[in-house]
Design an enzyme around this catalytic site. Structure first.
Site, PDB file in Angstrom:
ATOM      1  CG  HIS A   1     -14.220 -64.521 -46.381  1.00  0.00           C
ATOM      2  ND1 HIS A   1     -14.805 -63.648 -46.197  1.00  0.00           N
ATOM      3  CD2 HIS A   1     -15.702 -64.965 -47.476  1.00  0.00           C
ATOM      4  CE1 HIS A   1     -16.087 -63.721 -46.307  1.00  0.00           C
ATOM      5  NE2 HIS A   1     -16.357 -63.921 -47.453  1.00  0.00           N
TER       6      HIS A   1
ATOM      7  NE  ARG B   1     -14.992 -61.585 -50.615  1.00  0.00           N
ATOM      8  CZ  ARG B   1     -15.142 -60.890 -49.578  1.00  0.00           C
ATOM      9  NH1 ARG B   1     -14.793 -61.305 -48.534  1.00  0.00           N
ATOM     10  NH2 ARG B   1     -16.384 -60.861 -48.977  1.00  0.00           N
TER      11      ARG B   1
ATOM     12  NE  ARG C   1     -15.144 -57.139 -46.949  1.00  0.00           N
ATOM     13  CZ  ARG C   1     -14.146 -56.331 -47.431  1.00  0.00           C
ATOM     14  NH1 ARG C   1     -14.315 -55.665 -47.343  1.00  0.00           N
ATOM     15  NH2 ARG C   1     -13.429 -56.524 -45.899  1.00  0.00           N
TER      16      ARG C   1
ATOM     17  CG  ASP D   1     -20.018-100.505 -41.555  1.00  0.00           C
ATOM     18  OD1 ASP D   1     -19.733-100.546 -42.628  1.00  0.00           O
ATOM     19  OD2 ASP D   1     -21.697-101.145 -41.802  1.00  0.00           O
TER      20      ASP D   1
ATOM     21  CD  GLU E   1     -19.384 -60.005 -40.996  1.00  0.00           C
ATOM     22  OE1 GLU E   1     -19.732 -59.327 -41.508  1.00  0.00           O
ATOM     23  OE2 GLU E   1     -17.638 -60.264 -41.242  1.00  0.00           O
TER      24      GLU E   1
ATOM     25  CD  GLU F   1     -12.322 -63.627 -43.470  1.00  0.00           C
ATOM     26  OE1 GLU F   1     -13.158 -63.699 -43.613  1.00  0.00           O
ATOM     27  OE2 GLU F   1     -11.169 -62.755 -43.971  1.00  0.00           O
TER      28      GLU F   1
ATOM     29  CD  GLU G   1     -15.265 -62.965 -40.592  1.00  0.00           C
ATOM     30  OE1 GLU G   1     -13.712 -62.429 -40.526  1.00  0.00           O
ATOM     31  OE2 GLU G   1     -15.902 -62.581 -41.074  1.00  0.00           O
TER      32      GLU G   1
ATOM     33  CD  GLU H   1     -18.292 -63.938 -43.228  1.00  0.00           C
ATOM     34  OE1 GLU H   1     -17.799 -63.298 -43.541  1.00  0.00           O
ATOM     35  OE2 GLU H   1     -19.521 -64.529 -44.154  1.00  0.00           O
TER      36      GLU H   1
ATOM     37  CD  GLU I   1     -10.859 -62.690 -48.269  1.00  0.00           C
ATOM     38  OE1 GLU I   1     -11.047 -63.262 -47.434  1.00  0.00           O
ATOM     39  OE2 GLU I   1     -11.110 -61.659 -48.468  1.00  0.00           O
TER      40      GLU I   1
END
Length: 474
Positions: free
Chosen positions: A269, A361, A340, A53, A212, A133, A220, A135, A359
């Site tokens: 990311h 982020r 970053r 369903d 990390e 990635e 990570e 984390e 990437e």
């Protein structure tokens, strides 16, 4: 190579498989499953499918909600977490039609396949490779309570800085100092290594794993680049393996974006690049950071639609507690190399033409990976088709630390949404790029927005423990 029914039957006999488990995906990106005895698996199972369903999975289907799940035999793997020998596979949801079944357009796996076909039909590329990635945190214990007279949570990690006078062996990690830290300060190394080995056994090549920044058990795992639809399947399996392996080691795992106050949060990311006939579409030795005009237009599409994308890539109220300055999380709509603080980062280490990429982020793993990856592709393709130049639109490149700009300069920058409600408003106003080619059905977007707005309403109505600290005695 795709497996046949005979291949599966041979696998069942060779490994003494007792049960066959079919893993399906709901609107939130969680696995649900139905299991049959292995002796009943046959050609008819694959042809006729397994009934379910769809409304109980969160999909607002216009047709009858009774659907069939058709297993994809190429995804078959022995489930390492079942004591009873079990073969597991995922697949696609179909609408029951005569004389043949047709794909349920709202089903996540069908959407990512439709996005790939839309890309091929556009002539821009025939393959999207992505690398998410993952984390996550590993806690020794966690608990929460949301009652009228008791609202709160608690968690603990043996090696965290807050246990410096309790742990007793001096093996504690200072706040925000966990990045790549080695034994004896990395007690979950074996747990994560086993996670990666299980992922490899499941056909998911792994690049590496490591501690990390967050000292409270943050880590990570990064897979290698893979084709988008296959990586969507792999993302579900990676999360499944992380959580179940953690339990085996007496830990509890979460990919929640901001589980620990005052420390780095968990992002997902997403690196991405396009290929056409096996050749890179994003590479140009003469372009900024060696990226082609097409790559810049693709980034332009992502940046133009980033506010509405956030509703899909960051679909929890907790997501926006991570997207704040000071923790290497992006807050600014822009692009740059090795930076970053911008939402799009171009890694300087990707030097070879076939690896040149960027990437995004802001995404996190509370997203439905099928919706997330398909939406990123659709936004990027919209940028290419409409030649959306990120530099001409004032989105960079920002080759400075955006966190450290003077306040008057920061005021000129465009920021990401600061709440899920704000992101949902953006999605409601900006979704034509998703519905292009019928990839995202309009009824799915409307239902997704409705469901998430109710979630926001419920969360906003719950008193927060910090509100007692701030307002109790006013």
């Amino acid at each position: 190579m795709a497996k046949s029914v005979q291949d599966i039957l041979h696998l069942i006999a060779e490994n003494n498989i007792k049960m066959v488990d079919f893993k399906m995906v709901d609107i939130n990106g969680q696995f649900r499953h139905v299991t049959i005895p292995a002796e009943h698996f046959s050609e008819e199972t694959v042809k006729d499918g397994i009934g379910f369903d769809a409304s109980n999975y969160g999909y607002a289907v216009v047709e009858k909600s009774d659907m069939v799940f058709i297993p994809d035999l190429d995804t078959a793997m022995i489930d390492p977490f079942c004591e009873v020998p079990t073969l597991s596979m995922t697949g696609n949801a179909m609408i029951i039609d005569n004389p043949e079944n047709r794909p349920l357009a709202q089903y996540p796996r069908n959407i990512v396949l439709a996005a790939e076909q839309y890309m091929k039909d556009s002539g821009i590329a025939d393959t999207m490779l992505i690398l998410p990635e993952f984390e996550f945190h590993l806690f020794d214990n966690v608990g929460w309570n949301v009652q009228a007279n008791n609202i709160g949570m608690h968690l603990d990690v043996d090696q965290s800085y807050w246990n410096s006078d309790v742990e007793g062996r001096g093996v504690v990690v200072p706040k925000q100092k966990n990045y790549h830290i080695a034994k004896p300060f990395d007690p979950t190394y074996e747990c994560r290594s086993e996670m990666c080995l299980l992922m490899e056994e499941a056909g998911i090549p792994i690049k590496y794993h490591h501690p990390e920044v967050g000292a409270s058990g943050q880590f990570e795992i990064e897979p290698q680049l893979g084709q988008m639809s296959k990586m969507a399947d792999a993302s579900m399996m990676i999360k499944y393996i992380i959580r179940n392996t953690a339990l085996k080691y007496g830990k509890t795992a979460t990919l929640m974006p901001k589980p620990v106050y005052g420390e780095a949060g968990n992002g997902m990311h997403v690196h991405m690049l396009l290929l056409k006939d096996g050749e890179p579409v994003f590479s140009d030795d003469n372009g900024y950071s060696h990226l082609s005009e097409t790559a810049h237009y693709f980034m332009g599409g992502l940046l133009k639609h980033i506010a509405s994308l956030c509703a899909i890539t960051n679909p929890s109220t907790n997501s926006f507690k991570r997207l704040v300055p000071g923790f290497e999380a992006p807050v600014t709509v822009g692009y740059a190399t090795s930076n970053r603080s911008a939402v799009i980062r171009i890694p300087a280490y990707a030097k070879t033409p076939k690896l040149r990429r960027f990437e995004l982020r802001n995404p996190d793993a509370t997203c439905n990976p099928y919706f997330c990856y398909a939406a990123l592709l659709m936004a990027g393709l919209d940028g290419v088709k409409n030649k959306i130049d990120p530099h001409a639109n004032g989105w960079g490149p920002y080759d400075v630390n955006l966190y450290n700009l003077p306040e008057e300069e920061k005021a000129k920058l465009k920021g990401l949404p600061t709440s899920l409600d704000e992101a949902l408003n953006a999605l409601e106003a900006d979704n034509d790029y998703l519905t292009a080619g019928g990839v995202f059905p309009k009824e799915l977007i409307a239902n997704f927005i409705k469901t998430k707005r109710e979630e926001c309403r419920q969360m906003a109505a719950i008193p927060h423990p910090a509100e007692f600290e701030r307002y109790y005695n006013l």
